[in-house]
Design a protein around this motif. Sequence first.
Motif, PDB file in Angstrom:
ATOM      1  N   PHE A   1       0.846  -1.194   0.000  1.00 59.84           N
ATOM      2  CA  PHE A   1       0.000   0.000   0.000  1.00 59.84           C
ATOM      3  C   PHE A   1       0.875   1.235   0.000  1.00 59.84           C
ATOM      4  O   PHE A   1       1.980   1.229   0.516  1.00 59.84           O
ATOM      5  CB  PHE A   1      -0.852   0.064   1.279  1.00 59.84           C
TER       6      PHE A   1
ATOM      7  N   ASN B   1      -1.574   6.810   0.712  1.00 63.06           N
ATOM      8  CA  ASN B   1      -2.964   7.228   0.546  1.00 63.06           C
ATOM      9  C   ASN B   1      -3.951   6.068   0.601  1.00 63.06           C
ATOM     10  O   ASN B   1      -5.116   6.243   0.268  1.00 63.06           O
ATOM     11  CB  ASN B   1      -3.127   7.937  -0.802  1.00 63.06           C
ATOM     12  N   GLY B   2      -3.484   4.911   0.997  1.00 65.30           N
ATOM     13  CA  GLY B   2      -4.402   3.785   1.105  1.00 65.30           C
ATOM     14  C   GLY B   2      -4.615   3.035  -0.186  1.00 65.30           C
ATOM     15  O   GLY B   2      -5.371   2.075  -0.241  1.00 65.30           O
ATOM     16  N   MET B   3      -3.940   3.461  -1.232  1.00 63.51           N
ATOM     17  CA  MET B   3      -4.096   2.781  -2.520  1.00 63.51           C
ATOM     18  C   MET B   3      -3.308   1.480  -2.480  1.00 63.51           C
ATOM     19  O   MET B   3      -2.140   1.480  -2.097  1.00 63.51           O
ATOM     20  CB  MET B   3      -3.531   3.696  -3.609  1.00 63.51           C
TER      21      MET B   3
ATOM     22  N   GLN C   1      -8.868  -5.134   0.574  1.00 63.41           N
ATOM     23  CA  GLN C   1      -7.720  -4.222   0.668  1.00 63.41           C
ATOM     24  C   GLN C   1      -8.013  -3.066   1.601  1.00 63.41           C
ATOM     25  O   GLN C   1      -7.168  -2.632   2.378  1.00 63.41           O
ATOM     26  CB  GLN C   1      -7.351  -3.717  -0.713  1.00 63.41           C
ATOM     27  N   LYS C   2      -9.246  -2.556   1.519  1.00 62.97           N
ATOM     28  CA  LYS C   2      -9.608  -1.427   2.366  1.00 62.97           C
ATOM     29  C   LYS C   2      -9.570  -1.837   3.837  1.00 62.97           C
ATOM     30  O   LYS C   2      -9.095  -1.108   4.697  1.00 62.97           O
ATOM     31  CB  LYS C   2     -11.027  -0.979   2.004  1.00 62.97           C
TER      32      LYS C   2
ATOM     33  N   PHE D   1      -5.918  -2.177   4.956  1.00 66.69           N
ATOM     34  CA  PHE D   1      -5.273  -0.889   5.190  1.00 66.69           C
ATOM     35  C   PHE D   1      -5.807  -0.217   6.439  1.00 66.69           C
ATOM     36  O   PHE D   1      -5.062   0.300   7.267  1.00 66.69           O
ATOM     37  CB  PHE D   1      -5.467   0.028   3.985  1.00 66.69           C
ATOM     38  N   GLY D   2      -7.150  -0.210   6.559  1.00 68.55           N
ATOM     39  CA  GLY D   2      -7.762   0.442   7.706  1.00 68.55           C
ATOM     40  C   GLY D   2      -7.330  -0.194   9.012  1.00 68.55           C
ATOM     41  O   GLY D   2      -7.008   0.493   9.989  1.00 68.55           O
TER      42      GLY D   2
ATOM     43  N   PHE E   1      -3.710   0.749   9.760  1.00 71.06           N
ATOM     44  CA  PHE E   1      -3.617   2.149  10.163  1.00 71.06           C
ATOM     45  C   PHE E   1      -4.014   2.288  11.634  1.00 71.06           C
ATOM     46  O   PHE E   1      -3.316   2.915  12.436  1.00 71.06           O
ATOM     47  CB  PHE E   1      -4.551   2.971   9.276  1.00 71.06           C
TER      48      PHE E   1
END
Lengths: 149, 184
Positions: A15, A18-20, A40-41, A44-45, A48
């Motif tokens: 990643f 920017n979370g991409m 993926q979201k 990442f979340g 984070f």
Amino acid sequence: MALAMAPRMRCLYIFNRNGMCLHYHVWLRSLMTLSPQQDQKLMFGMLFSLNSFTAKIDPVSSGKENNPPCSFYSFRTNTYKLHFMETASGIKIILLTDPRIGDLREALMHIYSNIYVEYVVKNPLYSPGQPFRCELFNMALDHYVKTLQ
Amino acid sequence: MAPAKPGDAAFANVDHVNAELFTLTYGAMVRQLLTDFEDVEEVNKQLDTMGYNIGIRLIDDFLSKANVTRCSEFRETADVIAKIGFKMFLGVTATVSNWNADFTECSLVLDDNPLVDFVELPETCQGLYYCNVLCGVIRGALEMVSMRTEVKWARDMLRGDDAYELRLKLIEHVAEEYPYKDDD
């Protein structure tokens, strides 16, 4: 993608800040409950939040700017182990492996320095911030991962 | 302050390219930009943009090879750029000086500048910042580590000054924020 022996690596995510999700590489993943975007979201979340959680709850570091921020680097469950590395530029590399594998911090650093930087960042056709698909990267990654098993 | 040795170690670790090839390639590029754009101000902007695009990639190369930890304050950042960054990519070191009162602005004075070997600016190009690409590189690289900066040339030997001095100004730290909206 058949490997000669039972792979201990399950999958890899990269990643950016920017979370991409720049790259998702899978070797062995029999169960995938969410769609790729949601997966993926979620990944990442979760990372984070986990990162800021580990930094806030650190009993040793005073949390001031003078100390480097505390960051977790792996967690293990009974079915897999997740390894994490984040660079100062915000690139996050996540590797899911067999739970019995040891510490892969150096391996993640190697993947960043010698594979990602060499084949992706230095590739003039790559637009930074976008997902990439690069054969040389995939080959180098597969080759390196085989040496880890 | 970061000691000079890590700079030398990092310099030894990277592939080296012939200095003349580098200088002549850069010169050819600037000449082509001048032919394409004809306006000196436009070329300055293009050089800065090209530098920016280099900088956003260079930072990963730098972080992977230089073995530096995260800088806790801007003073450390400036030192790392001067002693390790410049050494690693240009083979020269710079000195940091002229800090302002709250340590958000400083000068980087280059000991040597390989880009300008053999170069003399003709009368038609007096407004040109020949090495403007360096400004963009630093700006782009720092942006990827959450710092918005402004980098300008304060002194340029090609324009008659006695040294190459960059003025580096920190505008703000951009905190990492959660990129997804909470309702998604």
